[in-house]
Design a protein around this motif. Structure first.
Motif, mmCIF file in Angstrom:
data_model
loop_
_atom_site.group_PDB
_atom_site.id
_atom_site.type_symbol
_atom_site.label_atom_id
_atom_site.label_comp_id
_atom_site.label_asym_id
_atom_site.label_seq_id
_atom_site.Cartn_x
_atom_site.Cartn_y
_atom_site.Cartn_z
ATOM 1 N N LEU A 68 0.827 -1.199 0.000
ATOM 2 C CA LEU A 68 0.000 0.000 0.000
ATOM 3 C C LEU A 68 0.863 1.251 0.000
ATOM 4 C CD1 LEU A 68 -2.754 1.407 0.194
ATOM 5 C CD2 LEU A 68 -2.639 1.148 2.678
ATOM 6 N N PHE A 69 1.945 1.223 0.773
ATOM 7 C CA PHE A 69 2.829 2.385 0.846
ATOM 8 C C PHE A 69 3.499 2.653 -0.504
ATOM 9 C CE2 PHE A 69 6.982 4.355 2.014
ATOM 10 C CZ PHE A 69 6.479 5.543 2.527
ATOM 11 N N ALA A 70 3.950 1.600 -1.171
ATOM 12 C CA ALA A 70 4.567 1.766 -2.490
ATOM 13 C C ALA A 70 3.570 2.349 -3.494
ATOM 14 C CB ALA A 70 5.097 0.420 -2.991
ATOM 15 N N ALA A 71 2.323 1.866 -3.441
ATOM 16 C CA ALA A 71 1.295 2.389 -4.346
ATOM 17 C C ALA A 71 0.998 3.846 -4.036
ATOM 18 C CB ALA A 71 0.026 1.553 -4.220
ATOM 19 N N ALA A 72 0.959 4.206 -2.752
ATOM 20 C CA ALA A 72 0.683 5.589 -2.359
ATOM 21 C C ALA A 72 1.796 6.524 -2.814
ATOM 22 C CB ALA A 72 0.508 5.678 -0.849
ATOM 23 N N LEU A 73 3.047 6.074 -2.701
ATOM 24 C CA LEU A 73 4.170 6.875 -3.196
ATOM 25 C C LEU A 73 4.067 7.073 -4.707
ATOM 26 C CD1 LEU A 73 7.301 5.512 -1.267
ATOM 27 C CD2 LEU A 73 6.184 7.726 -0.972
ATOM 28 N N GLY A 74 3.695 6.021 -5.412
ATOM 29 C CA GLY A 74 3.552 6.136 -6.860
ATOM 30 C C GLY A 74 2.467 7.122 -7.258
ATOM 31 N N LEU A 75 1.339 7.095 -6.564
ATOM 32 C CA LEU A 75 0.258 8.039 -6.850
ATOM 33 C C LEU A 75 0.693 9.474 -6.568
ATOM 34 C CD1 LEU A 75 -2.939 6.248 -5.470
ATOM 35 C CD2 LEU A 75 -2.518 6.938 -7.836
ATOM 36 N N GLN A 76 1.392 9.669 -5.445
ATOM 37 C CA GLN A 76 1.850 11.018 -5.113
ATOM 38 C C GLN A 76 2.852 11.520 -6.145
ATOM 39 O OE1 GLN A 76 0.592 12.854 -2.514
ATOM 40 N NE2 GLN A 76 1.734 14.569 -3.385
ATOM 41 N N ALA A 77 3.749 10.648 -6.587
ATOM 42 C CA ALA A 77 4.733 11.031 -7.601
ATOM 43 C C ALA A 77 4.061 11.376 -8.929
ATOM 44 C CB ALA A 77 5.747 9.904 -7.795
ATOM 45 N N SER A 78 2.936 10.727 -9.215
ATOM 46 C CA SER A 78 2.254 10.965 -10.492
ATOM 47 C C SER A 78 1.692 12.382 -10.596
ATOM 48 C CB SER A 78 1.130 9.942 -10.691
ATOM 49 O OG SER A 78 0.042 10.194 -9.806
ATOM 50 N N THR A 79 1.512 13.071 -9.461
ATOM 51 C CA THR A 79 0.980 14.436 -9.517
ATOM 52 C C THR A 79 1.946 15.381 -10.225
ATOM 53 O OG1 THR A 79 1.891 15.005 -7.326
ATOM 54 C CG2 THR A 79 -0.352 14.119 -7.402
ATOM 55 N N PHE A 80 3.227 15.029 -10.255
ATOM 56 C CA PHE A 80 4.211 15.865 -10.947
ATOM 57 C C PHE A 80 4.033 15.788 -12.462
ATOM 58 C CE2 PHE A 80 6.075 15.212 -6.817
ATOM 59 C CZ PHE A 80 6.723 16.402 -6.539
ATOM 60 N N VAL A 81 3.358 14.727 -12.915
ATOM 61 C CA VAL A 81 3.173 14.523 -14.356
ATOM 62 C C VAL A 81 1.737 14.802 -14.787
ATOM 63 C CG1 VAL A 81 3.365 12.868 -16.254
ATOM 64 C CG2 VAL A 81 4.985 12.772 -14.335
ATOM 65 N N ILE A 82 0.778 14.243 -14.058
ATOM 66 C CA ILE A 82 -0.630 14.358 -14.468
ATOM 67 C C ILE A 82 -1.469 15.113 -13.447
ATOM 68 C CG2 ILE A 82 -0.535 12.239 -15.834
ATOM 69 C CD1 ILE A 82 -1.937 10.799 -13.518
ATOM 70 N N GLY A 83 -0.831 15.727 -12.471
ATOM 71 C CA GLY A 83 -1.561 16.422 -11.422
ATOM 72 C C GLY A 83 -2.293 17.653 -11.927
ATOM 73 N N LYS A 84 -3.443 17.921 -11.319
ATOM 74 C CA LYS A 84 -4.217 19.118 -11.647
ATOM 75 C C LYS A 84 -3.956 20.172 -10.581
ATOM 76 C CE LYS A 84 -8.946 20.910 -11.971
ATOM 77 N NZ LYS A 84 -10.392 20.613 -11.771
ATOM 78 N N GLU A 85 -3.776 21.401 -11.017
ATOM 79 C CA GLU A 85 -3.492 22.492 -10.093
ATOM 80 C C GLU A 85 -4.784 23.086 -9.533
ATOM 81 O OE1 GLU A 85 -1.504 26.885 -10.415
ATOM 82 O OE2 GLU A 85 -0.271 25.202 -11.117
ATOM 83 N N VAL A 86 -4.875 23.150 -8.204
ATOM 84 C CA VAL A 86 -6.003 23.749 -7.512
ATOM 85 C C VAL A 86 -5.463 24.697 -6.452
ATOM 86 C CG1 VAL A 86 -8.043 23.339 -6.081
ATOM 87 C CG2 VAL A 86 -7.456 21.720 -7.894
ATOM 88 N N ASN A 87 -5.884 25.952 -6.508
ATOM 89 C CA ASN A 87 -5.426 26.969 -5.554
ATOM 90 C C ASN A 87 -3.905 27.058 -5.489
ATOM 91 O OD1 ASN A 87 -8.067 27.628 -4.834
ATOM 92 N ND2 ASN A 87 -8.123 26.073 -3.211
ATOM 93 N N GLY A 88 -3.272 26.976 -6.647
ATOM 94 C CA GLY A 88 -1.827 27.125 -6.706
ATOM 95 C C GLY A 88 -1.039 25.881 -6.347
ATOM 96 N N GLN A 89 -1.726 24.769 -6.054
ATOM 97 C CA GLN A 89 -1.047 23.546 -5.655
ATOM 98 C C GLN A 89 -1.399 22.428 -6.628
ATOM 99 O OE1 GLN A 89 -2.442 23.011 -1.627
ATOM 100 N NE2 GLN A 89 -0.849 24.321 -0.783
ATOM 101 N N ARG A 90 -0.371 21.842 -7.222
ATOM 102 C CA ARG A 90 -0.590 20.783 -8.210
ATOM 103 C C ARG A 90 -0.548 19.422 -7.516
ATOM 104 N NH1 ARG A 90 2.757 20.182 -13.931
ATOM 105 N NH2 ARG A 90 1.542 18.463 -14.791
#
Length: 355
Positions: A68-90
């Motif tokens: 679960l931790f490895a999957a959570a890290l992968g999802l968090q890392a994906s925000t740098f590529v496919i993340g949507k910016e909301v209130n100045g935070q991607r």
């Protein structure tokens, strides 16, 4: 087997407060459409992870923590590529018509993983090596886009280390080091808007139309509520659009405007009962691993409550940290309910496998 129903009853009461707050904040012209329906959906969706945790049980949950931790890290890392910016935070990911924050999954996974690596308690410097090997990748991925979220992870980490019985003088040295590093190294590297958000609470009227506007409107809303409040769905600050983020960052201000000091005391008593319940679970747990897990949940929920309420009252920095179970947010609501469900399941199974 008998279950202590006080803990879920307190959670249900806070959910009612949250639904009332979101329903009235939905009347604000600043609020997105359908937020009350989405909040109800969040409550319903939380049944899935809670049911899964209830079925899995304590030992199986710990066994799958690394995955679960490895999957959570992968999802968090994906925000740098496919993340949507909301209130100045991607830091958001779109999932069809919904969007969610991987950070909320990471909080849950980090508590579990740290409970696994710290299960044996303090065993010298190797304990820190294992703990930081888990914490630093998570915090590093978060702090870039969400300083407030990184603060939550940091508090969780510190509280769990204390629960692992690290020497007291180590903790004192760490606090002293943070007191030096944060203002001299970390603060200068923050974006200007982040720096201003962290200091504007000291004098919001220094920039009343800019960085100080939110805090000023929040204190006006809280003060106008008086002793008994203006009444449900009678708040003027939120309904007329003066109070920004009336359903998220300043949900407690919306509640206090309409329910007043009395309503505020009720909410604080409910949170006190929730945190007391978690502390009681830790005290009753025979295994150190479970005690460490309860400490992580306690640290996460407790810090978010203190920081959010403090920011709304202009006594703590404004970091964008939401109020657990009350602020609007589908991903944060589901994650918080799942985390509390995890604590309840571990408490249920605390004696299983014991001789």
């Amino acid at each position: 087997m008998k279950y202590d129903l006080r803990f879920p009853i307190v959670i249900a009461a806070l959910l009612v407060v949250g639904l009332m707050t979101v329903s009235t904040a939905a009347l604000s012209p600043r609020a997105s459409s359908g937020i009350f329906t989405k909040q109800l959906l969040g409550v319903a969706l939380a049944a899935l992870p809670i049911g899964l945790l209830w079925w899995a049980g304590r030992d199986r949950i710990y066994r799958y923590a690394p995955h679960l931790f490895a999957a959570a890290l992968g999802l968090q890392a994906s925000t740098f590529v496919i993340g949507k910016e909301v209130n100045g935070q991607r830091n958001w990911i779109l999932l069809g018509p919904l969007q969610f924050q991987p950070l909320e999954i990471l909080k849950f996974a980090l508590i579990l993983m740290l409970a696994v690596v710290l299960a044996g308690g303090y065993k010298g410097l190797s304990t820190y090596a294992r703990a930081f090997a888990v914490f630093l990748p998570a915090a590093g991925l978060v702090v870039v886009h969400d300083f407030g979220g990184a603060m939550v992870l940091g508090v969780m980490f510190g509280v769990m280390l204390l629960a692992a019985r690290i020497p007291a003088w180590h903790a004192l040295v760490a606090v002293a080091a943070l007191a030096v590093v944060v203002p001299t190294v970390l603060y200068p590297h923050l974006e200007p808007y982040q720096q201003k958000r962290l200091t504007i609470f000291l004098d919001p009227y220094a920039d009343p139309r800019g960085a100080g506007y939110q805090v000023i409107q929040s204190t006006i809303a809280v003060g106008s509520g008086g002793l008994q409040g203006k009444g449900y769905k009678q708040g003027s600050q939120s309904h007329n659009g003066f109070l920004p983020e009336a359903h998220t960052d300043f949900a407690v201000s919306t509640w206090l405007e309409e329910q007043g000091f009395v309503g505020g005391v009720i909410v604080l008593v409910l949170y006190g009962a929730l945190l007391w319940g978690l502390a009681g679970m830790a005290a009753e747990a025979p295994r150190l691993q479970d005690q460490i897990l309860f400490a992580g949940v306690l640290g996460q929920v407790g810090f978010q409550v203190i920081e959010n309420v403090g920011a709304a009252l202009s006594v703590l920095p404004l970091t964008g940290i939401t109020l657990p179970l009350i602020s609007y947010g589908l991903s944060s609501l589901v994650s918080t309910l799942a985390t509390l469900g995890l604590a309840y399941v571990v408490h249920r199974d605390r004696f299983e496998g014991q001789l």
